[in-house]
Design an enzyme around this catalytic site. Structure first.
Site, PDB file in Angstrom:
ATOM      1  N   ASP A  70       0.814  -1.217   0.000  1.00 29.60           N
ATOM      2  CA  ASP A  70       0.000   0.000   0.000  1.00 29.60           C
ATOM      3  C   ASP A  70       0.849   1.269   0.000  1.00 29.60           C
ATOM      4  O   ASP A  70       2.067   1.222   0.203  1.00 29.60           O
ATOM      5  CB  ASP A  70      -0.945  -0.001   1.215  1.00 29.60           C
ATOM      6  N   ASN A 139      -7.012  -2.490  14.428  1.00 32.52           N
ATOM      7  CA  ASN A 139      -8.412  -2.865  14.183  1.00 32.52           C
ATOM      8  C   ASN A 139      -8.495  -4.103  13.275  1.00 32.52           C
ATOM      9  O   ASN A 139      -9.547  -4.424  12.754  1.00 32.52           O
ATOM     10  CB  ASN A 139      -9.171  -1.694  13.546  1.00 32.52           C
ATOM     11  N   HIS A 141      -6.851  -4.502  10.396  1.00 29.17           N
ATOM     12  CA  HIS A 141      -6.699  -4.292   8.951  1.00 29.17           C
ATOM     13  C   HIS A 141      -5.432  -4.978   8.440  1.00 29.17           C
ATOM     14  O   HIS A 141      -4.469  -5.183   9.186  1.00 29.17           O
ATOM     15  CB  HIS A 141      -6.767  -2.810   8.556  1.00 29.17           C
ATOM     16  N   GLU A 146      -9.548  -1.763   5.553  1.00 23.11           N
ATOM     17  CA  GLU A 146     -10.136  -1.460   6.849  1.00 23.11           C
ATOM     18  C   GLU A 146     -11.360  -2.348   7.098  1.00 23.11           C
ATOM     19  O   GLU A 146     -11.907  -2.938   6.160  1.00 23.11           O
ATOM     20  CB  GLU A 146     -10.554   0.021   6.867  1.00 23.11           C
TER      21      GLU A 146
HETATM   22  C1  GLP Z   1      -0.182   0.472   8.633  1.00 21.00           C
HETATM   23  C2  GLP Z   1       0.040  -0.375   7.386  1.00 21.00           C
HETATM   24  C3  GLP Z   1      -0.179  -1.853   7.668  1.00 21.00           C
HETATM   25  C4  GLP Z   1       0.515  -2.258   8.948  1.00 21.00           C
HETATM   26  C5  GLP Z   1      -0.091  -1.485  10.096  1.00 21.00           C
HETATM   27  C6  GLP Z   1       0.431  -1.894  11.457  1.00 21.00           C
HETATM   28  O1  GLP Z   1      -1.491   0.939   8.772  1.00 21.00           O
HETATM   29  N1  GLP Z   1      -0.770   0.013   6.290  1.00 21.00           N
HETATM   30  O2  GLP Z   1       0.296  -2.615   6.566  1.00 21.00           O
HETATM   31  O3  GLP Z   1       0.388  -3.635   9.171  1.00 21.00           O
HETATM   32  O4  GLP Z   1       0.200  -0.116   9.864  1.00 21.00           O
HETATM   33  O5  GLP Z   1       1.592  -1.214  11.770  1.00 21.00           O
HETATM   34  P1  GLP Z   1       2.557  -1.513  12.962  1.00 21.00           P
HETATM   35  O6  GLP Z   1       3.416  -2.631  12.509  1.00 21.00           O
HETATM   36  O7  GLP Z   1       3.315  -0.242  13.129  1.00 21.00           O
HETATM   37  O8  GLP Z   1       1.722  -1.866  14.138  1.00 21.00           O
END
Ligand code: GLP
Length: 244
Positions: A70, A139, A141, A146
């Site tokens: 993404d 959440n 995702h 989402e």
């Molecule tokens: C972002 C990314 C996700 C990732 C998430 C969790 O929103 N789009 O791909 O998994 O953050 O991030 P973290 O690893 O910092 O908890």
């Protein structure tokens, strides 16, 4: 049918080591593989290990192609909060991967729909994803899919939820600076990966990990779809796995 391998790591470093081992095994077994990559704080330690092993000669990225999940809409490639910048800083600039073999959606294009379409075509052209690395949002995702996203979506534009904006604001100067939308591979695109490697660290992920892998499969918890994939490996540290 769920077919999941579960590795419990002691802590963040151990999680990073185990997950990096799995990714590097993929590269060693298939030197021209396609790795699906993720951003966020969780994979940073994994990328550090891969860089270390590249530097000591244990792993070679010259044949590897990477494709990211993404990108925020509106951030240029040189914006320090863009995922493109993140990937260069945390991995690409430090290993022998060819820049033309690294792919991430372009969040600055005037034609986002066209960008989504060509991203899907790109995934097909490079032969699909051999191993997709995934973190989980608080959440549930995956990528930026989402809660409420249909399971049959491919790459698309999405609005970020309030929870995600709140969670991701730590990287930005002000909350208003967090982009409100992103281009993300869809759940369908992710599920077409041949193997999926999920990583999770910290007690703040424990509840969502438990629900995602042991609760009902529902679009209100996007990661729960992974129960339907036939080759998922979950590497979590003791805190993240504390409720299962
Ligand atoms: C972002 C990314 C996700 C990732 C998430 C969790 O929103 N789009 O791909 O998994 O953050 O991030 P973290 O690893 O910092 O908890």
């Amino acid at each position: 049918m769920m077919s999941m391998r579960l590795y419990q790591a002691k802590d963040y470093d151990d999680m990073s080591l185990k997950a990096a081992n799995i990714l590097s095994a993929q590269v060693i077994l298939k030197p021209d593989c396609v790795l699906g990559l993720a951003t966020g704080s969780t994979p940073v330690g994994i990328y550090k290990k891969l860089i270390e092993w590249y530097k000591n000669g244990a792993i070679d990225f010259s044949g590897v192609t990477t494709i990211n999940l993404d990108e925020y809409i509106g951030l240029s490639r040189d914006n320090i909060n863009s995922y493109q910048y993140f990937m260069r800083q945390n991995l690409w600039d430090h290993v022998n991967i060819s820049p033309e073999n690294t792919h991430i959606p372009d969040g600055t294009t005037g034609d986002v729909k066209g960008e989504c379409l060509s991203y899907e075509r790109l995934i097909a052209r490079i032969g699909g994803i051999d191993m997709q690395l995934l973190g989980l949002g608080q959440n549930g995702h995956i990528g930026f899919n989402e809660p409420g996203t249909a399971f049959d979506k491919d790459t698309h534009v999405t609005k970020l939820s309030d929870v995600t904006i709140e969670a991701n604001k730590r990287f930005f100067e002000r909350e208003e600076d967090v982009p409100r939308s992103a281009i993300t591979m869809g759940i369908k695109s992710i599920m077409q990966s041949r193997r999926i490697l999920v990583v999770a660290s910290g007690v703040q992920k424990s509840e969502i990990i438990n629900k995602a892998f042991f609760g009902p499969v529902t679009p209100s918890l996007p990661a729960s779809v992974l129960q339907l994939h036939n080759d998922v490996t979950l590497v979590g540290d003791a805190e993240a796995l504390s409720l299962i």
